[in-house]
Design a protein around this motif. Structure first.
Motif, PDB file in Angstrom:
ATOM      1  N   ASP A 163      -0.784  11.854  -8.687  1.00  0.00           N
ATOM      2  CA  ASP A 163      -0.699  13.112  -7.943  1.00  0.00           C
ATOM      3  C   ASP A 163       0.583  13.140  -7.128  1.00  0.00           C
ATOM      4  OD1 ASP A 163      -3.180  13.925  -8.855  1.00  0.00           O
ATOM      5  OD2 ASP A 163      -4.248  13.100  -7.130  1.00  0.00           O
ATOM      6  N   ILE A 164       1.104  14.337  -6.915  1.00  0.00           N
ATOM      7  CA  ILE A 164       2.316  14.516  -6.115  1.00  0.00           C
ATOM      8  C   ILE A 164       2.070  15.654  -5.137  1.00  0.00           C
ATOM      9  CG2 ILE A 164       4.805  14.952  -6.159  1.00  0.00           C
ATOM     10  CD1 ILE A 164       4.539  14.372  -9.281  1.00  0.00           C
ATOM     11  N   GLU A 165       2.451  15.456  -3.888  1.00  0.00           N
ATOM     12  CA  GLU A 165       2.324  16.533  -2.917  1.00  0.00           C
ATOM     13  C   GLU A 165       3.509  16.502  -1.967  1.00  0.00           C
ATOM     14  OE1 GLU A 165      -0.940  16.080  -0.136  1.00  0.00           O
ATOM     15  OE2 GLU A 165      -1.057  13.942  -0.598  1.00  0.00           O
TER      16      GLU A 165
ATOM     17  N   GLY B 272      -1.865   3.100  -4.553  1.00  0.00           N
ATOM     18  CA  GLY B 272      -1.065   3.282  -3.347  1.00  0.00           C
ATOM     19  C   GLY B 272      -0.158   4.488  -3.459  1.00  0.00           C
ATOM     20  N   ARG B 273       0.847   4.569  -2.595  1.00  0.00           N
ATOM     21  CA  ARG B 273       1.682   5.768  -2.590  1.00  0.00           C
ATOM     22  C   ARG B 273       3.122   5.493  -2.154  1.00  0.00           C
ATOM     23  NH1 ARG B 273      -1.830   8.826   1.951  1.00  0.00           N
ATOM     24  NH2 ARG B 273      -3.405   8.047   0.509  1.00  0.00           N
ATOM     25  N   LEU B 274       4.005   6.301  -2.649  1.00  0.00           N
ATOM     26  CA  LEU B 274       5.392   6.368  -2.199  1.00  0.00           C
ATOM     27  C   LEU B 274       5.498   7.557  -1.266  1.00  0.00           C
ATOM     28  CD1 LEU B 274       8.515   5.901  -2.348  1.00  0.00           C
ATOM     29  CD2 LEU B 274       8.495   7.307  -4.428  1.00  0.00           C
ATOM     30  N   ALA B 275       6.089   7.371  -0.075  1.00  0.00           N
ATOM     31  CA  ALA B 275       6.280   8.456   0.889  1.00  0.00           C
ATOM     32  C   ALA B 275       7.768   8.565   1.177  1.00  0.00           C
ATOM     33  CB  ALA B 275       5.498   8.196   2.163  1.00  0.00           C
ATOM     34  N   ALA B 276       8.393   9.609   0.629  1.00  0.00           N
ATOM     35  CA  ALA B 276       9.848   9.767   0.737  1.00  0.00           C
ATOM     36  C   ALA B 276      10.197  10.959   1.618  1.00  0.00           C
ATOM     37  CB  ALA B 276      10.460   9.949  -0.649  1.00  0.00           C
ATOM     38  N   LEU B 277      11.013  10.726   2.639  1.00  0.00           N
ATOM     39  CA  LEU B 277      11.494  11.810   3.482  1.00  0.00           C
ATOM     40  C   LEU B 277      12.575  12.580   2.739  1.00  0.00           C
ATOM     41  CD1 LEU B 277      11.644  10.019   6.920  1.00  0.00           C
ATOM     42  CD2 LEU B 277      10.489  12.180   6.500  1.00  0.00           C
ATOM     43  N   LYS B 278      12.400  13.898   2.659  1.00  0.00           N
ATOM     44  CA  LYS B 278      13.333  14.743   1.931  1.00  0.00           C
ATOM     45  C   LYS B 278      13.701  15.967   2.762  1.00  0.00           C
ATOM     46  CE  LYS B 278      13.965  12.527  -1.907  1.00  0.00           C
ATOM     47  NZ  LYS B 278      15.328  12.167  -2.357  1.00  0.00           N
ATOM     48  N   GLY B 279      14.682  16.726   2.283  1.00  0.00           N
ATOM     49  CA  GLY B 279      15.119  17.933   2.969  1.00  0.00           C
ATOM     50  C   GLY B 279      14.291  19.142   2.589  1.00  0.00           C
ATOM     51  N   ALA B 280      14.804  20.312   2.955  1.00  0.00           N
ATOM     52  CA  ALA B 280      14.070  21.557   2.728  1.00  0.00           C
ATOM     53  C   ALA B 280      13.894  21.874   1.250  1.00  0.00           C
ATOM     54  CB  ALA B 280      14.793  22.711   3.426  1.00  0.00           C
TER      55      ALA B 280
ATOM     56  N   ASP C 277       0.838  -1.207   0.000  1.00  0.00           N
ATOM     57  CA  ASP C 277       0.000   0.000   0.000  1.00  0.00           C
ATOM     58  C   ASP C 277       0.871   1.254   0.000  1.00  0.00           C
ATOM     59  OD1 ASP C 277      -2.440  -1.490   0.212  1.00  0.00           O
ATOM     60  OD2 ASP C 277      -2.066  -1.738   2.357  1.00  0.00           O
ATOM     61  N   VAL C 278       1.966   1.203   0.760  1.00  0.00           N
ATOM     62  CA  VAL C 278       2.858   2.359   0.894  1.00  0.00           C
ATOM     63  C   VAL C 278       4.296   1.878   0.846  1.00  0.00           C
ATOM     64  CG1 VAL C 278       3.556   4.319   2.336  1.00  0.00           C
ATOM     65  CG2 VAL C 278       1.165   3.554   2.339  1.00  0.00           C
ATOM     66  N   VAL C 279       5.134   2.574   0.085  1.00  0.00           N
ATOM     67  CA  VAL C 279       6.582   2.360   0.099  1.00  0.00           C
ATOM     68  C   VAL C 279       7.212   3.609   0.689  1.00  0.00           C
ATOM     69  CG1 VAL C 279       8.667   2.070  -1.281  1.00  0.00           C
ATOM     70  CG2 VAL C 279       6.618   0.744  -1.825  1.00  0.00           C
ATOM     71  N   THR C 280       8.073   3.429   1.680  1.00  0.00           N
ATOM     72  CA  THR C 280       8.747   4.560   2.309  1.00  0.00           C
ATOM     73  C   THR C 280      10.235   4.522   1.987  1.00  0.00           C
ATOM     74  OG1 THR C 280       9.109   3.347   4.380  1.00  0.00           O
ATOM     75  CG2 THR C 280       7.104   4.671   4.208  1.00  0.00           C
ATOM     76  N   ALA C 281      10.885   5.665   2.102  1.00  0.00           N
ATOM     77  CA  ALA C 281      12.328   5.743   1.871  1.00  0.00           C
ATOM     78  C   ALA C 281      12.855   7.022   2.500  1.00  0.00           C
ATOM     79  CB  ALA C 281      12.645   5.727   0.377  1.00  0.00           C
ATOM     80  N   ARG C 282      14.122   6.957   2.903  1.00  0.00           N
ATOM     81  CA  ARG C 282      14.768   8.114   3.523  1.00  0.00           C
ATOM     82  C   ARG C 282      16.219   8.152   3.067  1.00  0.00           C
ATOM     83  NH1 ARG C 282      17.527   9.325   8.564  1.00  0.00           N
ATOM     84  NH2 ARG C 282      16.790  11.283   9.493  1.00  0.00           N
ATOM     85  N   ALA C 283      16.601   9.253   2.442  1.00  0.00           N
ATOM     86  CA  ALA C 283      17.995   9.457   2.016  1.00  0.00           C
ATOM     87  C   ALA C 283      18.496   8.314   1.152  1.00  0.00           C
ATOM     88  CB  ALA C 283      18.901   9.625   3.245  1.00  0.00           C
TER      89      ALA C 283
ATOM     90  N   HIS D 165       9.882  17.171   5.687  1.00  0.00           N
ATOM     91  CA  HIS D 165       9.264  17.259   4.364  1.00  0.00           C
ATOM     92  C   HIS D 165       9.070  15.845   3.824  1.00  0.00           C
ATOM     93  CE1 HIS D 165      11.247  21.150   4.963  1.00  0.00           C
ATOM     94  NE2 HIS D 165      10.364  21.659   4.138  1.00  0.00           N
ATOM     95  N   ILE D 166       7.830  15.506   3.527  1.00  0.00           N
ATOM     96  CA  ILE D 166       7.513  14.178   3.000  1.00  0.00           C
ATOM     97  C   ILE D 166       6.930  14.341   1.604  1.00  0.00           C
ATOM     98  CG2 ILE D 166       6.282  12.019   3.394  1.00  0.00           C
ATOM     99  CD1 ILE D 166       5.888  12.991   6.323  1.00  0.00           C
ATOM    100  N   VAL D 167       7.634  13.814   0.610  1.00  0.00           N
ATOM    101  CA  VAL D 167       7.111  13.827  -0.759  1.00  0.00           C
ATOM    102  C   VAL D 167       6.215  12.599  -0.919  1.00  0.00           C
ATOM    103  CG1 VAL D 167       7.655  13.756  -3.216  1.00  0.00           C
ATOM    104  CG2 VAL D 167       9.137  15.029  -1.640  1.00  0.00           C
ATOM    105  N   VAL D 168       4.948  12.843  -1.173  1.00  0.00           N
ATOM    106  CA  VAL D 168       3.979  11.758  -1.335  1.00  0.00           C
ATOM    107  C   VAL D 168       3.622  11.651  -2.815  1.00  0.00           C
ATOM    108  CG1 VAL D 168       1.746  10.821  -0.631  1.00  0.00           C
ATOM    109  CG2 VAL D 168       3.069  12.243   0.964  1.00  0.00           C
ATOM    110  N   VAL D 169       3.962  10.513  -3.399  1.00  0.00           N
ATOM    111  CA  VAL D 169       3.713  10.269  -4.815  1.00  0.00           C
ATOM    112  C   VAL D 169       2.635   9.199  -4.919  1.00  0.00           C
ATOM    113  CG1 VAL D 169       4.738   9.609  -7.017  1.00  0.00           C
ATOM    114  CG2 VAL D 169       6.148  10.768  -5.292  1.00  0.00           C
ATOM    115  N   HIS D 170       1.457   9.599  -5.384  1.00  0.00           N
ATOM    116  CA  HIS D 170       0.336   8.675  -5.500  1.00  0.00           C
ATOM    117  C   HIS D 170       0.411   7.949  -6.843  1.00  0.00           C
ATOM    118  CE1 HIS D 170      -1.833  10.458  -2.032  1.00  0.00           C
ATOM    119  NE2 HIS D 170      -1.169  11.539  -2.407  1.00  0.00           N
ATOM    120  N   ARG D 171       0.402   6.631  -6.809  1.00  0.00           N
ATOM    121  CA  ARG D 171       0.461   5.867  -8.052  1.00  0.00           C
ATOM    122  C   ARG D 171      -0.911   5.833  -8.710  1.00  0.00           C
ATOM    123  NH1 ARG D 171       2.383  -0.449  -9.247  1.00  0.00           N
ATOM    124  NH2 ARG D 171       1.749  -0.386 -11.425  1.00  0.00           N
ATOM    125  N   THR D 172      -0.939   5.985 -10.011  1.00  0.00           N
ATOM    126  CA  THR D 172      -2.190   5.907 -10.744  1.00  0.00           C
ATOM    127  C   THR D 172      -2.888   4.580 -10.466  1.00  0.00           C
ATOM    128  OG1 THR D 172      -3.193   5.922 -12.938  1.00  0.00           O
ATOM    129  CG2 THR D 172      -0.984   5.026 -12.782  1.00  0.00           C
TER     130      THR D 172
END
Length: 220
Positions: free
Chosen positions: A175-177, A147-155, A122-128, A189-196
């Motif tokens: 969608d991307i937010e 589902g969505r990708l949730a990636a921790l990112k910097g400023a 449902d969700v894939v996460t990643a950091r650095a 900052h969390i980049v959330v990439v929603h998969r079609t």
């Protein structure tokens, strides 16, 4: 943020500061800021993960964000994916020490064997791990449609999304937010990439994203 799991979160911080530092899974300069920069920062990912989700933490490394996420959200089914043998061993030791119902797998997100073994979450996460465009190419095939990708990112997360927008949509983004949690220097900052939700006519590859909904970049 950690609720009843706070004692285990404290134990995780102790493991990072002790054997984690000794084994090189975290740098000595990070020890004074373990809570705000690593544990709380990672737990914030739970704000964008729906209840009861299956979560795959790609390139888990020291267990970030996967372990704080599992501690703060016991409703989730978490798998930690890591390619390096010594870090896999570290993750297995930590999961056992914290008595977590978490699975540890060795592998790389971009490998076919890993994709077959892990399936879609449902969700894939990643950091650095990598720039967001490259990360999406590796990770989106591991995200179920819708589902969505949730990636921790910097400023610079907003700039990174704008720069890699074409790569994100080629990987299957609908969608991307960019979601911001916390404040000041501790802002996450969390980049959330929603998969079609659509699949391509020839299968379920990331190219299906080009038939998805139009791009929407927004911040919150």
């Amino acid at each position: 943020m950690f609720g009843d799991a706070l004692p285990r979160a404290r134990r995780f911080a102790e493991l990072l500061a002790g054997p984690g530092r000794e084994q090189g899974v975290i740098g000595p300069r990070e020890i004074p800021r373990l809570w705000d920069r690593h544990l709380v920062n990672s737990a914030y990912v739970g704000r964008v993960v729906p209840p009861g989700s299956s979560v795959l933490d790609v390139g888990s490394g020291a267990g970030l964000p996967g372990i704080p996420l599992a501690l703060s959200r016991p409703d989730l089914r978490v798998v930690l994916l890591e390619p390096m043998a010594r870090r896999v061993a570290w993750l297995e030791e930590v999961v056992a020490a914290l008595d977590l119902d978490v699975t540890v797998r060795r592998g790389r997100a971009e490998e076919r064997e890993t994709r077959r073994a892990c399936g879609e979450s449902d969700v894939v996460t990643a950091r650095a791990v990598a720039p967001i465009g490259r990360l999406a190419a590796w990770a989106m095939p591991l995200v179920r449609p819708g589902g969505r990708l949730a990636a921790l990112k910097g400023a610079s997360a907003h700039d990174e999304v704008r720069r890699d927008a074409d790569d994100l949509h080629a990987a299957g983004a609908a969608d991307i937010e960019v979601v911001e949690c916390g404040a000041g220097d501790a802002t996450t900052h969390i980049v959330v990439v929603h998969r079609t939700e659509r699949r391509s006519a020839t299968g379920s590859g990331p190219g299906a994203g080009r038939r998805g909904r139009g791009r929407k970049d927004r911040s919150s």
